[in-house]
Write a protein that holds these residues in place. Structure first.
Motif, PDB file in Angstrom:
ATOM      1  N   ALA A 295       1.461 -11.703   8.825  1.00 10.14           N
ATOM      2  CA  ALA A 295       1.571 -12.530   7.619  1.00 10.14           C
ATOM      3  C   ALA A 295       2.832 -12.090   6.884  1.00 10.14           C
ATOM      4  CB  ALA A 295       0.345 -12.346   6.736  1.00 10.14           C
ATOM      5  N   ARG A 296       3.687 -13.054   6.580  1.00  7.67           N
ATOM      6  CA  ARG A 296       4.945 -12.742   5.896  1.00  7.67           C
ATOM      7  C   ARG A 296       5.000 -13.450   4.554  1.00  7.67           C
ATOM      8  NH1 ARG A 296       6.658 -14.296  11.149  1.00  7.67           N
ATOM      9  NH2 ARG A 296       7.003 -12.438  12.416  1.00  7.67           N
ATOM     10  N   THR A 297       5.417 -12.703   3.537  1.00  8.62           N
ATOM     11  CA  THR A 297       5.701 -13.272   2.231  1.00  8.62           C
ATOM     12  C   THR A 297       7.095 -12.804   1.845  1.00  8.62           C
ATOM     13  OG1 THR A 297       4.839 -11.392   0.966  1.00  8.62           O
ATOM     14  CG2 THR A 297       3.250 -13.118   1.578  1.00  8.62           C
ATOM     15  N   ALA A 298       7.562 -13.243   0.692  1.00  6.38           N
ATOM     16  CA  ALA A 298       8.880 -12.802   0.225  1.00  6.38           C
ATOM     17  C   ALA A 298       8.895 -11.300  -0.035  1.00  6.38           C
ATOM     18  CB  ALA A 298       9.268 -13.565  -1.035  1.00  6.38           C
ATOM     19  N   GLY A 299       7.724 -10.718  -0.339  1.00  5.81           N
ATOM     20  CA  GLY A 299       7.679  -9.309  -0.698  1.00  5.81           C
ATOM     21  C   GLY A 299       7.262  -8.346   0.387  1.00  5.81           C
TER      22      GLY A 299
ATOM     23  N   ALA B  28      -2.725   0.778   6.612  1.00  7.26           N
ATOM     24  CA  ALA B  28      -3.943   0.547   5.832  1.00  7.26           C
ATOM     25  C   ALA B  28      -5.138   0.454   6.783  1.00  7.26           C
ATOM     26  CB  ALA B  28      -3.816  -0.751   5.033  1.00  7.26           C
ATOM     27  N   GLY B  29      -6.303   0.807   6.261  1.00 11.19           N
ATOM     28  CA  GLY B  29      -7.530   0.690   7.052  1.00 11.19           C
ATOM     29  C   GLY B  29      -8.048   2.031   7.516  1.00 11.19           C
ATOM     30  N   ARG B  30      -8.775   2.697   6.683  1.00  8.09           N
ATOM     31  CA  ARG B  30      -9.256   4.052   6.978  1.00  8.09           C
ATOM     32  C   ARG B  30     -10.507   4.026   7.835  1.00  8.09           C
ATOM     33  NH1 ARG B  30      -7.069   8.151   4.510  1.00  8.09           N
ATOM     34  NH2 ARG B  30      -8.983   9.342   4.482  1.00  8.09           N
ATOM     35  N   ARG B  31     -10.377   3.517   9.042  1.00  6.49           N
ATOM     36  CA  ARG B  31     -11.492   3.484   9.998  1.00  6.49           C
ATOM     37  C   ARG B  31     -11.508   4.773  10.805  1.00  6.49           C
ATOM     38  NH1 ARG B  31     -13.935  -1.768  10.970  1.00  6.49           N
ATOM     39  NH2 ARG B  31     -15.108  -0.532  12.440  1.00  6.49           N
ATOM     40  N   ARG B  32     -12.682   5.185  11.191  1.00  7.21           N
ATOM     41  CA  ARG B  32     -12.847   6.418  11.977  1.00  7.21           C
ATOM     42  C   ARG B  32     -12.029   6.373  13.265  1.00  7.21           C
ATOM     43  NH1 ARG B  32     -16.829   8.734  15.761  1.00  7.21           N
ATOM     44  NH2 ARG B  32     -16.992  10.948  15.259  1.00  7.21           N
ATOM     45  N   ALA B  33     -11.946   5.204  13.889  1.00  7.55           N
ATOM     46  CA  ALA B  33     -11.221   5.073  15.156  1.00  7.55           C
ATOM     47  C   ALA B  33      -9.773   5.529  15.031  1.00  7.55           C
ATOM     48  CB  ALA B  33     -11.264   3.625  15.645  1.00  7.55           C
ATOM     49  N   LEU B  34      -9.151   5.301  13.878  1.00  6.17           N
ATOM     50  CA  LEU B  34      -7.766   5.720  13.669  1.00  6.17           C
ATOM     51  C   LEU B  34      -7.682   7.092  13.013  1.00  6.17           C
ATOM     52  CD1 LEU B  34      -4.743   5.040  13.794  1.00  6.17           C
ATOM     53  CD2 LEU B  34      -4.995   4.000  11.536  1.00  6.17           C
ATOM     54  N   LEU B  35      -8.542   7.349  12.047  1.00  9.74           N
ATOM     55  CA  LEU B  35      -8.468   8.614  11.310  1.00  9.74           C
ATOM     56  C   LEU B  35      -8.799   9.829  12.160  1.00  9.74           C
ATOM     57  CD1 LEU B  35     -10.001   7.667   7.858  1.00  9.74           C
ATOM     58  CD2 LEU B  35      -7.606   8.030   8.446  1.00  9.74           C
TER      59      LEU B  35
ATOM     60  N   ALA C 269      -2.005   0.117   0.030  1.00 11.33           N
ATOM     61  CA  ALA C 269      -0.770   0.445   0.750  1.00 11.33           C
ATOM     62  C   ALA C 269       0.436  -0.187   0.057  1.00 11.33           C
ATOM     63  CB  ALA C 269      -0.858  -0.023   2.203  1.00 11.33           C
ATOM     64  N   LEU C 270       0.295  -1.440  -0.356  1.00 13.27           N
ATOM     65  CA  LEU C 270       1.398  -2.111  -1.055  1.00 13.27           C
ATOM     66  C   LEU C 270       1.701  -1.440  -2.388  1.00 13.27           C
ATOM     67  CD1 LEU C 270       0.511  -5.819  -0.240  1.00 13.27           C
ATOM     68  CD2 LEU C 270       2.513  -4.540   0.590  1.00 13.27           C
ATOM     69  N   ALA C 271       0.660  -1.035  -3.112  1.00 13.09           N
ATOM     70  CA  ALA C 271       0.855  -0.332  -4.382  1.00 13.09           C
ATOM     71  C   ALA C 271       1.568   0.999  -4.156  1.00 13.09           C
ATOM     72  CB  ALA C 271      -0.484  -0.125  -5.087  1.00 13.09           C
ATOM     73  N   TRP C 272       1.172   1.715  -3.107  1.00 15.34           N
ATOM     74  CA  TRP C 272       1.807   2.991  -2.775  1.00 15.34           C
ATOM     75  C   TRP C 272       3.283   2.777  -2.433  1.00 15.34           C
ATOM     76  CZ3 TRP C 272       3.678   4.873   2.027  1.00 15.34           C
ATOM     77  CH2 TRP C 272       3.988   6.230   2.049  1.00 15.34           C
ATOM     78  N   LEU C 273       3.563   1.747  -1.655  1.00 17.93           N
ATOM     79  CA  LEU C 273       4.951   1.445  -1.301  1.00 17.93           C
ATOM     80  C   LEU C 273       5.769   1.080  -2.537  1.00 17.93           C
ATOM     81  CD1 LEU C 273       4.371  -0.563   1.989  1.00 17.93           C
ATOM     82  CD2 LEU C 273       5.549   1.632   1.783  1.00 17.93           C
ATOM     83  N   ALA C 274       5.174   0.361  -3.479  1.00 19.00           N
ATOM     84  CA  ALA C 274       5.882  -0.023  -4.698  1.00 19.00           C
ATOM     85  C   ALA C 274       6.233   1.204  -5.539  1.00 19.00           C
ATOM     86  CB  ALA C 274       5.039  -0.999  -5.515  1.00 19.00           C
ATOM     87  N   ARG C 275       5.383   2.243  -5.475  1.00 16.31           N
ATOM     88  CA  ARG C 275       5.629   3.478  -6.231  1.00 16.31           C
ATOM     89  C   ARG C 275       6.575   4.427  -5.522  1.00 16.31           C
ATOM     90  NH1 ARG C 275       0.015   3.184  -6.616  1.00 16.31           N
ATOM     91  NH2 ARG C 275      -0.189   4.897  -5.152  1.00 16.31           N
ATOM     92  N   SER C 276       6.707   4.268  -4.195  1.00 18.61           N
ATOM     93  CA  SER C 276       7.543   5.202  -3.444  1.00 18.61           C
ATOM     94  C   SER C 276       9.014   4.893  -3.677  1.00 18.61           C
ATOM     95  CB  SER C 276       7.214   5.138  -1.948  1.00 18.61           C
ATOM     96  OG  SER C 276       7.759   3.960  -1.390  1.00 18.61           O
TER      97      SER C 276
END
Length: 137
Positions: A23-27, A95-102, A123-130
């Motif tokens: 999914a693509r947006t301008a941001g 994003a997505g703190r599932r056991r399979a990945l964690l 994740a988007l909020a974290w990226l905006a703060r980074s």
């Protein structure tokens, strides 16, 4: 004779097929992966992330919230994607703190190198703060 319990192989008929969407947006661009990320689909996953990085989105999020199984190769692909994203100046988050990945990330002590956020929004909020994410706005 002692009886030893061996794990049963997964029934391929019951596996949720891997699926991929972008999914693509301008941001931001969000690559969503779901189902079983086994070795039969890891090359496709790596190519999808590379293609999206070639587009140079403002930020990129890989949403793994619907992943049921994650081959260890997926962690390597994500680490490579983070390195590639840094090289081309695209902030990337997972994003997505599932056991399979964690589980493999934690077992390998990679939590600092590959932080995983609960949701795409976080994740988007974290990226905006980074610093890397705020330079792109």
């Amino acid at each position: 004779m002692s009886s030893m319990s061996l794990p049963r192989p997964r029934d391929p008929r019951r596996r949720p097929a891997a699926s991929f969407a972008v999914a693509r947006t301008a941001g931001a661009s969000v690559v969503t992966v779901a189902g079983e990320l086994d070795l039969t689909v890891t090359d496709r996953f790596a190519a999808l992330l590379a293609d999206e990085l070639d587009r140079r989105p403002p930020v990129l999020v890989c949403d793994t919230s619907a992943v049921e199984f994650c081959a260890a190769r997926v962690v390597t692909i994500l680490l490579d994607a983070v390195a590639d994203a840094t090289a081309v100046g695209v902030p990337l988050a997972v994003a997505g703190r599932r056991r399979a990945l964690l589980r493999p990330i934690t077992a390998l002590g990679l939590g600092d190198r590959l932080p995983v956020h609960r949701t795409v929004g976080e994740a988007l909020a974290w990226l905006a703060r980074s610093p890397a994410g705020s330079k792109r706005e």
